[in-house]
Design a protein around this motif. Structure first.
Motif, PDB file in Angstrom:
ATOM      1  N   VAL A 108       0.837  -1.199   0.000  1.00 44.41           N
ATOM      2  CA  VAL A 108       0.000   0.000   0.000  1.00 44.41           C
ATOM      3  C   VAL A 108       0.876   1.254   0.000  1.00 44.41           C
ATOM      4  N   ALA A 109       1.879   1.282   0.886  1.00 49.47           N
ATOM      5  CA  ALA A 109       2.754   2.445   0.975  1.00 49.47           C
ATOM      6  C   ALA A 109       3.464   2.696  -0.352  1.00 49.47           C
ATOM      7  N   VAL A 110       3.980   1.633  -0.969  1.00 42.69           N
ATOM      8  CA  VAL A 110       4.661   1.774  -2.251  1.00 42.69           C
ATOM      9  C   VAL A 110       3.682   2.261  -3.320  1.00 42.69           C
ATOM     10  N   GLY A 111       2.465   1.710  -3.308  1.00 45.84           N
ATOM     11  CA  GLY A 111       1.467   2.124  -4.279  1.00 45.84           C
ATOM     12  C   GLY A 111       1.123   3.595  -4.169  1.00 45.84           C
ATOM     13  N   VAL A 112       0.980   4.096  -2.939  1.00 45.95           N
ATOM     14  CA  VAL A 112       0.703   5.520  -2.740  1.00 45.95           C
ATOM     15  C   VAL A 112       1.837   6.370  -3.311  1.00 45.95           C
ATOM     16  N   ALA A 113       3.071   5.984  -3.001  1.00 45.68           N
ATOM     17  CA  ALA A 113       4.227   6.748  -3.490  1.00 45.68           C
ATOM     18  C   ALA A 113       4.294   6.738  -5.015  1.00 45.68           C
ATOM     19  N   ARG A 114       4.060   5.574  -5.632  1.00 46.48           N
ATOM     20  CA  ARG A 114       4.127   5.471  -7.092  1.00 46.48           C
ATOM     21  C   ARG A 114       3.042   6.294  -7.770  1.00 46.48           C
ATOM     22  N   LEU A 115       1.906   6.476  -7.076  1.00 45.94           N
ATOM     23  CA  LEU A 115       0.810   7.270  -7.629  1.00 45.94           C
ATOM     24  C   LEU A 115       0.948   8.754  -7.317  1.00 45.94           C
ATOM     25  N   GLY A 116       2.077   9.136  -6.725  1.00 42.58           N
ATOM     26  CA  GLY A 116       2.373  10.547  -6.529  1.00 42.58           C
ATOM     27  C   GLY A 116       2.099  11.091  -5.145  1.00 42.58           C
ATOM     28  N   GLY A 117       1.726  10.229  -4.190  1.00 48.97           N
ATOM     29  CA  GLY A 117       1.448  10.689  -2.836  1.00 48.97           C
ATOM     30  C   GLY A 117       2.667  10.604  -1.938  1.00 48.97           C
ATOM     31  N   GLU A 118       2.708  11.457  -0.930  1.00 50.45           N
ATOM     32  CA  GLU A 118       3.755  11.383   0.087  1.00 50.45           C
ATOM     33  C   GLU A 118       3.291  10.426   1.174  1.00 50.45           C
ATOM     34  N   VAL A 119       4.173   9.537   1.620  1.00 49.28           N
ATOM     35  CA  VAL A 119       3.749   8.493   2.552  1.00 49.28           C
ATOM     36  C   VAL A 119       4.893   8.108   3.472  1.00 49.28           C
ATOM     37  N   GLN A 120       4.530   7.807   4.718  1.00 53.10           N
ATOM     38  CA  GLN A 120       5.451   7.296   5.725  1.00 53.10           C
ATOM     39  C   GLN A 120       5.024   5.887   6.114  1.00 53.10           C
ATOM     40  N   PHE A 121       5.990   4.958   6.148  1.00 49.28           N
ATOM     41  CA  PHE A 121       5.714   3.602   6.619  1.00 49.28           C
ATOM     42  C   PHE A 121       6.034   3.516   8.104  1.00 49.28           C
ATOM     43  N   VAL A 122       5.098   3.003   8.895  1.00 49.80           N
ATOM     44  CA  VAL A 122       5.279   2.834  10.335  1.00 49.80           C
ATOM     45  C   VAL A 122       5.158   1.350  10.655  1.00 49.80           C
ATOM     46  N   GLY A 123       6.232   0.771  11.186  1.00 54.20           N
ATOM     47  CA  GLY A 123       6.220  -0.646  11.525  1.00 54.20           C
ATOM     48  C   GLY A 123       7.583  -1.069  12.011  1.00 54.20           C
ATOM     49  N   SER A 124       7.710  -2.366  12.349  1.00 59.01           N
ATOM     50  CA  SER A 124       8.988  -2.898  12.820  1.00 59.01           C
ATOM     51  C   SER A 124       9.655  -3.706  11.721  1.00 59.01           C
ATOM     52  N   LEU A 125      10.966  -3.541  11.616  1.00 60.70           N
ATOM     53  CA  LEU A 125      11.786  -4.266  10.655  1.00 60.70           C
ATOM     54  C   LEU A 125      12.860  -5.031  11.406  1.00 60.70           C
ATOM     55  N   GLY A 126      13.358  -6.118  10.797  1.00 55.80           N
ATOM     56  CA  GLY A 126      14.429  -6.878  11.414  1.00 55.80           C
ATOM     57  C   GLY A 126      15.764  -6.150  11.333  1.00 55.80           C
ATOM     58  N   ASP A 127      16.829  -6.866  11.732  1.00 58.45           N
ATOM     59  CA  ASP A 127      18.162  -6.241  11.743  1.00 58.45           C
ATOM     60  C   ASP A 127      19.143  -6.973  10.831  1.00 58.45           C
ATOM     61  N   ASP A 128      18.613  -7.688   9.825  1.00 52.93           N
ATOM     62  CA  ASP A 128      19.473  -8.488   8.959  1.00 52.93           C
ATOM     63  C   ASP A 128      19.601  -7.872   7.563  1.00 52.93           C
ATOM     64  N   VAL A 129      20.252  -8.597   6.691  1.00 47.86           N
ATOM     65  CA  VAL A 129      20.467  -8.116   5.325  1.00 47.86           C
ATOM     66  C   VAL A 129      19.142  -7.894   4.605  1.00 47.86           C
ATOM     67  N   LEU A 130      18.186  -8.792   4.813  1.00 50.88           N
ATOM     68  CA  LEU A 130      16.890  -8.647   4.142  1.00 50.88           C
ATOM     69  C   LEU A 130      16.184  -7.366   4.581  1.00 50.88           C
ATOM     70  N   ALA A 131      16.279  -7.025   5.859  1.00 51.79           N
ATOM     71  CA  ALA A 131      15.680  -5.777   6.339  1.00 51.79           C
ATOM     72  C   ALA A 131      16.348  -4.574   5.696  1.00 51.79           C
ATOM     73  N   GLY A 132      17.658  -4.672   5.502  1.00 50.42           N
ATOM     74  CA  GLY A 132      18.360  -3.595   4.809  1.00 50.42           C
ATOM     75  C   GLY A 132      17.865  -3.415   3.388  1.00 50.42           C
ATOM     76  N   ARG A 133      17.568  -4.515   2.730  1.00 49.61           N
ATOM     77  CA  ARG A 133      17.035  -4.426   1.374  1.00 49.61           C
ATOM     78  C   ARG A 133      15.638  -3.791   1.372  1.00 49.61           C
ATOM     79  N   ILE A 134      14.840  -4.133   2.382  1.00 50.24           N
ATOM     80  CA  ILE A 134      13.511  -3.524   2.489  1.00 50.24           C
ATOM     81  C   ILE A 134      13.638  -2.016   2.662  1.00 50.24           C
TER      82      ILE A 134
END
Length: 311
Positions: free
Chosen positions: A36-62
């Motif tokens: 949803v957050a990515v979709g809003v941004a791609r459609l021209g909206g400003e958006v902040q993602f709020v949530g928890s992410l891990g501390d590994d390489v995959l989280a860095g990619r996210i």
């Protein structure tokens, strides 16, 4: 135009595919709210993602992916756990999700972690999806819901494999009723509606959620479009465009993203006709998403949607 806050999960999908004739899995960044957050941004909206992410390489990619597409991370926190995985297999174009990681990296946001300024400053707040099955994140969502000064949108985005029996389903139904009662927009799929309210027609589900307090309800029906209940009018059906689907992952999320992006631009329509026009556009966004593999990476721009469905 202000900004939206999307509160929910981010994870990594492992998508079923084939390599040299052998079953394999392709890594893709995912999670309904992240889409949803990515979709809003791609459609021209400003958006902040709020949530928890891990501390590994995959989280860095996210993190790199989100910042690369213009999604802010001012409200994101890091937890000392590996990134949760969702293994995705298919029956036709429809995905089936199985989740791995305990505790899941996306389920560790607490009410105290919220950046109050980010929440209070948002023109639109989205809450929903599988994070609401985690008590700590549910508490955070409830606090954000109470703090929100702008429009509130909700999507249960039910994943049956995460529900541990009838008691869990009953609890989720109560959470849906709680958030719907204070929502300006509720979006759910026909599969969500059937699981939450078995045997009820989708028009009846939409009307029921409006009776609870939701101002507008959209129930997506896949290729059959959507049911819209808005502005005290009877529920109506909005048709979907004809497309050539290869993967429906993220389609429902893109509908939510399109509705949020238009709320940022112009607020709530005053008449049902305005909502019909917006839902029709959101279904075109979803149709284009279905014509590409993956979820977050298939979210289109407005220009791409207009070009695909020109005339």
């Amino acid at each position: 135009m202000g900004y939206a806050v999307v509160l929910g999960e981010a994870l990594v999908d492992l998508l079923e595919t084939e390599y040299d004739g052998t079953p394999a899995y392709r890594q893709a960044i995912g999670g309904g709210p992240l889409n949803v957050a990515v979709g809003v941004a791609r459609l021209g909206g400003e958006v902040q993602f709020v949530g928890s992410l891990g501390d590994d390489v995959l989280a860095g990619r996210i993190r790199d992916f989100l910042t690369g597409v213009g999604v802010g991370l001012d409200g994101a926190v890091t937890a000392p756990v590996p990134t949760a995985l969702a293994v995705v297999s298919y029956a036709g174009a429809e995905p089936d999700f199985r989740f791995y990681g305990e505790p899941p990296s996306y389920g560790l946001l607490t009410a105290d972690d919220l950046d109050v300024g980010v929440i209070e400053g948002a023109d639109v707040l989205y809450c929903g999806s599988v994070v609401l099955l985690r008590p700590t994140v549910l508490a955070a969502a409830r606090r954000a819901w109470a703090l929100a000064a702008g429009l509130r949108v909700f999507d249960p985005n039910v994943r049956p494999r995460l529900l541990d029996g009838p008691t869990a389903l009953a609890g989720l139904r109560e959470v849906v009723a709680e958030f719907a009662a204070g929502a300006h927009v509720v979006k759910l799929s026909s599969a969500d509606a059937e699981l939450l309210y078995p045997g009820e027609p989708v028009e009846g589900v939409a009307a029921y959620l409006r009776e609870l307090g939701a101002a507008t309800v959209v129930v997506t029906l896949g290729a059959d479009g959507a049911v819209l209940a808005a502005a005290d009018a009877d529920p109506v059906r909005v048709p979907a465009p004809k497309v050539n689907p290869v993967d429906t992952t993220g389609a429902g999320d893109s509908v939510m993203a399109a509705l949020i992006a238009d709320l940022l631009v112009a607020g709530e329509p005053g008449e049902p006709a305005g909502w019909i026009e917006r839902v029709a556009f959101a279904l075109r966004v979803a149709g284009l998403v279905c014509e590409s593999p993956g979820g977050a990476t298939s979210m289109p721009t407005r220009a791409e949607v207009l070009a695909r469905f020109a005339g």
